[in-house]
Scaffold this active site. Structure first.
Site, PDB file in Angstrom:
ATOM      1  N   GLY A  40       0.800  -1.225   0.000  1.00 59.88           N
ATOM      2  CA  GLY A  40       0.000   0.000   0.000  1.00 59.88           C
ATOM      3  C   GLY A  40       0.831   1.273   0.000  1.00 59.88           C
ATOM      4  O   GLY A  40       2.036   1.260  -0.278  1.00 59.88           O
ATOM      5  N   GLY A 175       0.637  23.572   2.591  1.00 59.80           N
ATOM      6  CA  GLY A 175       0.145  22.704   3.663  1.00 59.80           C
ATOM      7  C   GLY A 175       1.248  22.403   4.665  1.00 59.80           C
ATOM      8  O   GLY A 175       2.235  21.752   4.342  1.00 59.80           O
ATOM      9  N   HIS A 434      19.365   5.081  33.909  1.00 55.87           N
ATOM     10  CA  HIS A 434      20.117   6.341  33.929  1.00 55.87           C
ATOM     11  C   HIS A 434      21.477   6.143  33.279  1.00 55.87           C
ATOM     12  O   HIS A 434      22.119   5.130  33.540  1.00 55.87           O
ATOM     13  CB  HIS A 434      20.314   6.796  35.377  1.00 55.87           C
TER      14      HIS A 434
HETATM   15  P1  NAI Z   1      -2.774  17.075   7.145  1.00 56.68           P
HETATM   16  O1  NAI Z   1      -4.234  17.071   7.268  1.00 56.68           O
HETATM   17  O2  NAI Z   1      -1.927  16.590   8.276  1.00 56.68           O
HETATM   18  O3  NAI Z   1      -2.272  18.554   6.829  1.00 56.68           O
HETATM   19  C1  NAI Z   1      -2.749  19.305   5.759  1.00 56.68           C
HETATM   20  C2  NAI Z   1      -2.438  20.753   6.057  1.00 56.68           C
HETATM   21  O4  NAI Z   1      -2.752  21.535   4.937  1.00 56.68           O
HETATM   22  C3  NAI Z   1      -3.216  21.306   7.240  1.00 56.68           C
HETATM   23  O5  NAI Z   1      -2.317  21.905   8.113  1.00 56.68           O
HETATM   24  C4  NAI Z   1      -4.147  22.302   6.571  1.00 56.68           C
HETATM   25  O6  NAI Z   1      -4.456  23.394   7.424  1.00 56.68           O
HETATM   26  C5  NAI Z   1      -3.338  22.730   5.380  1.00 56.68           C
HETATM   27  N1  NAI Z   1      -4.110  23.283   4.277  1.00 56.68           N
HETATM   28  C6  NAI Z   1      -5.308  22.866   3.804  1.00 56.68           C
HETATM   29  N2  NAI Z   1      -5.688  23.638   2.764  1.00 56.68           N
HETATM   30  C7  NAI Z   1      -4.706  24.537   2.561  1.00 56.68           C
HETATM   31  C8  NAI Z   1      -4.509  25.605   1.653  1.00 56.68           C
HETATM   32  N3  NAI Z   1      -5.423  25.888   0.714  1.00 56.68           N
HETATM   33  N4  NAI Z   1      -3.372  26.331   1.740  1.00 56.68           N
HETATM   34  C9  NAI Z   1      -2.448  26.051   2.691  1.00 56.68           C
HETATM   35  N5  NAI Z   1      -2.581  25.066   3.590  1.00 56.68           N
HETATM   36  C10 NAI Z   1      -3.705  24.327   3.529  1.00 56.68           C
HETATM   37  O7  NAI Z   1      -2.464  16.296   5.801  1.00 56.68           O
HETATM   38  P2  NAI Z   1      -1.092  15.836   5.162  1.00 56.68           P
HETATM   39  O8  NAI Z   1       0.052  16.507   5.802  1.00 56.68           O
HETATM   40  O9  NAI Z   1      -1.286  16.000   3.696  1.00 56.68           O
HETATM   41  O10 NAI Z   1      -1.067  14.317   5.530  1.00 56.68           O
HETATM   42  C11 NAI Z   1      -2.136  13.448   5.115  1.00 56.68           C
HETATM   43  C12 NAI Z   1      -2.372  12.363   6.123  1.00 56.68           C
HETATM   44  O11 NAI Z   1      -1.298  11.470   6.155  1.00 56.68           O
HETATM   45  C13 NAI Z   1      -2.563  12.936   7.508  1.00 56.68           C
HETATM   46  O12 NAI Z   1      -3.747  12.458   8.056  1.00 56.68           O
HETATM   47  C14 NAI Z   1      -1.378  12.446   8.278  1.00 56.68           C
HETATM   48  O13 NAI Z   1      -1.690  12.096   9.607  1.00 56.68           O
HETATM   49  C15 NAI Z   1      -0.884  11.238   7.488  1.00 56.68           C
HETATM   50  N6  NAI Z   1       0.551  11.170   7.596  1.00 56.68           N
HETATM   51  C16 NAI Z   1       1.121  10.705   8.732  1.00 56.68           C
HETATM   52  C17 NAI Z   1       2.482  10.687   8.884  1.00 56.68           C
HETATM   53  C18 NAI Z   1       3.081  10.200  10.147  1.00 56.68           C
HETATM   54  O14 NAI Z   1       2.381   9.546  10.911  1.00 56.68           O
HETATM   55  N7  NAI Z   1       4.330  10.504  10.461  1.00 56.68           N
HETATM   56  C19 NAI Z   1       3.372  11.158   7.831  1.00 56.68           C
HETATM   57  C20 NAI Z   1       2.681  11.694   6.702  1.00 56.68           C
HETATM   58  C21 NAI Z   1       1.315  11.673   6.601  1.00 56.68           C
END
Ligand code: NAI
Length: 455
Positions: A40, A175, A434
């Site tokens: 995936g 974002g 520690h």
């Molecule tokens: P996200 O939902 O975490 O962040 C998207 C961001 O884009 C938000 O901060 C939002 O406010 C912003 N945004 C939305 N529209 C916008 C605009 N027009 N202009 C500027 N900013 C805007 O989504 P992201 O980062 O794309 O990740 C997707 C998913 O994948 C998330 O649910 C995340 O939890 C998951 N993921 C998890 C990771 C991890 O666990 N380390 C790593 C990468 C992704």
């Protein structure tokens, strides 16, 4: 017609873990995957490849720190070519590993696109297959913005960002969520001029505010330009136009990474032939993860729960437990940790103080700064903390927020504590070795229990 006890659609960490657990529990199981490789998004174009590149980024940062340790590295070079090849090798090996696990557990792998004919039959590669139970684990794909064209050239998604070679000189990331921050960490340490444009007032909206503040200042130290409250108006012809505090700004960049979230992937599934209900694009499920069709479950990014690989796997196990009639009542959402692989890492589990108070809980927090931890000094950690949030009356632990190198490893014991509903006083009595950074957790619990030792 072939018939299975369980058909799993999608072989990401949600789907393939469900299949293994089901097969080991005695269910005749098949998994359907349309991609030529199993694993995936997480294994192929998500968690794993990004973390491989982050590992290169970490070492590039460490080279600069070595001088403080008395080690002078006179010359070094970085090859994006070699870093990308290492990433491809690791992804290849791990996806092969999933194939091996399918074979070992006698799970039939059917390559092709699955589509529902009705509530009990699926068609794949022209063949109809009957099932007793089904788990939909089809994941998600990058979300887009109506006024920005994802052309794969100037404006790219995280998928293309993982194969950028040669690197651009500059990149704007739209974002400042998890994907945006992780790629900013990668690109800036590879020498790309990086700008983040985030719509909301803070990076990673919803995250504990103090963690987000440190994150912003650390990204700035890494020469990443961060614009919050930034509304992007357009991105084309080498330019990004955005508005901040009523002012219009324009920046010139070589590439734009669109990272504004991910949306559930349901196209081609033939859901209109079933009684499965979609809500805002997500498949609607009950608390047992069962859809509106009895015996058909949905897990992972395709449902409206946090989009995290490890949560998808756990949801898969919960769905299979429901099929098997095994009680599984853990609050998997409260005790699910999340990690941002920034520099330093940020990891959290449970509630923030604001979340807890919004739920009407009388909550308190105790913060132990890493500047009071010996091992943090040894490792050259200059900024970070452990914050524990707890119920003032019952003393039950509600949440933990860590900003520290290896926070991703430190958070797991907190997930156990929250899952087992432990109290801060009993946690404060657990010995930590520690010197370790993990002592900061114990110290934060000391503080919460009313006997701060090293602070
Ligand atoms: P996200 O939902 O975490 O962040 C998207 C961001 O884009 C938000 O901060 C939002 O406010 C912003 N945004 C939305 N529209 C916008 C605009 N027009 N202009 C500027 N900013 C805007 O989504 P992201 O980062 O794309 O990740 C997707 C998913 O994948 C998330 O649910 C995340 O939890 C998951 N993921 C998890 C990771 C991890 O666990 N380390 C790593 C990468 C992704």
């Amino acid at each position: 017609m072939k018939k299975y006890d369980l058909i799993v659609i999608g072989a990401g960490p949600g789907g393939y873990v469900s299949a293994i657990y089901a097969a080991q529990s005695g269910l005749k199981t098949a998994i359907i995957e349309k991609n030529h490789r199993l694993g995936g998004t997480c294994l192929n174009i998500g968690c794993i490849p990004t973390k491989v590149l982050i590992e290169s980024a970490k070492y590039l940062k460490k080279i600069k720190f070595m001088k403080e340790l008395g080690i002078e590295v006179k010359e070094f070079s970085f090859s994006i070519e070699k870093a990308m090849k290492r990433k491809d090798r690791i992804v290849n090996k791990l996806t092969k590993g999933v194939e091996f696990l399918m074979e070992k557990n006698n799970i039939e792998v059917i390559k092709g696109e699955a589509s529902f004919i009705d509530n009990a039959i699926i068609k794949v590669q022209g063949e109809e297959i009957e099932f007793e139970n089904c788990i939909i684990a089809t994941g998600s794909k990058p979300a887009e913005l109506p006024h920005i064209t994802l052309d794969g050239e100037f404006v790219i998604s995280s998928t293309e960002a993982l194969s950028l070679n040669p690197l651009p000189e500059s990149i704007a990331i739209i974002g400042g969520g998890v994907i945006g921050v992780e790629f900013a960490t990668i690109f800036s340490s590879f020498g790309v001029k990086t700008t983040i444009l985030e719509l909301m007032p803070q990076l990673i909206p919803g995250m504990d505010r103090d963690s987000a503040d440190i994150l912003k200042s650390e990204l700035k130290k890494q020469k990443i330009k961060v614009f919050t409250d930034a509304k992007v108006k357009g991105a084309k012809n080498g330019k990004v136009l955005f508005e901040q505090n009523g002012e219009e700004n324009e920046i010139e960049v070589d590439k734009v990474l669109l990272a504004v979230g991910r949306k559930p992937y349901t196209s081609g599934l033939g859901l209109h032939n079933t009684d499965i209900v979609l809500e805002k694009g997500h498949i609607r499920v009950s608390e047992n993860l069962e859809t509106d069709v009895k015996g058909v479950y949905a897990i992972g990014d395709v449902i409206d729960t946090p989009k995290l690989a490890h949560l998808a796997s756990r949801e898969g196990i919960k769905a299979v437990n429901h099929i098997l009639g095994i009680e599984d009542k853990d609050d998997i959402y409260l005790s699910c940790p999340a990690v941002v692989y920034s520099s330093p890492e940020i990891a959290y589990v449970g509630l923030s103080l604001e979340d807890a108070r919004q739920r009407g809980i009388e909550a308190e927090e105790a913060v132990f700064p890493l500047s009071a931890n010996g091992k943090a000094y040894i490792e050259g950690i200059k900024n970070g903390f452990v914050k524990v949030v707890y119920n003032k009356n019952s003393e039950k632990l509600l949440g933990v927020h860590i900003v520290s190198p290896n926070a991703s490893e430190l958070i797991s014991e907190c997930a156990v504590a929250i899952s087992k509903k432990m109290r801060v006083e009993e946690l404060s009595r657990v010995i930590h070795p520690h010197p370790t950074v993990s002592e900061s957790l114990m110290e934060a619990f000391h503080l919460a229990a009313g006997y701060p030792i090293h602070i």
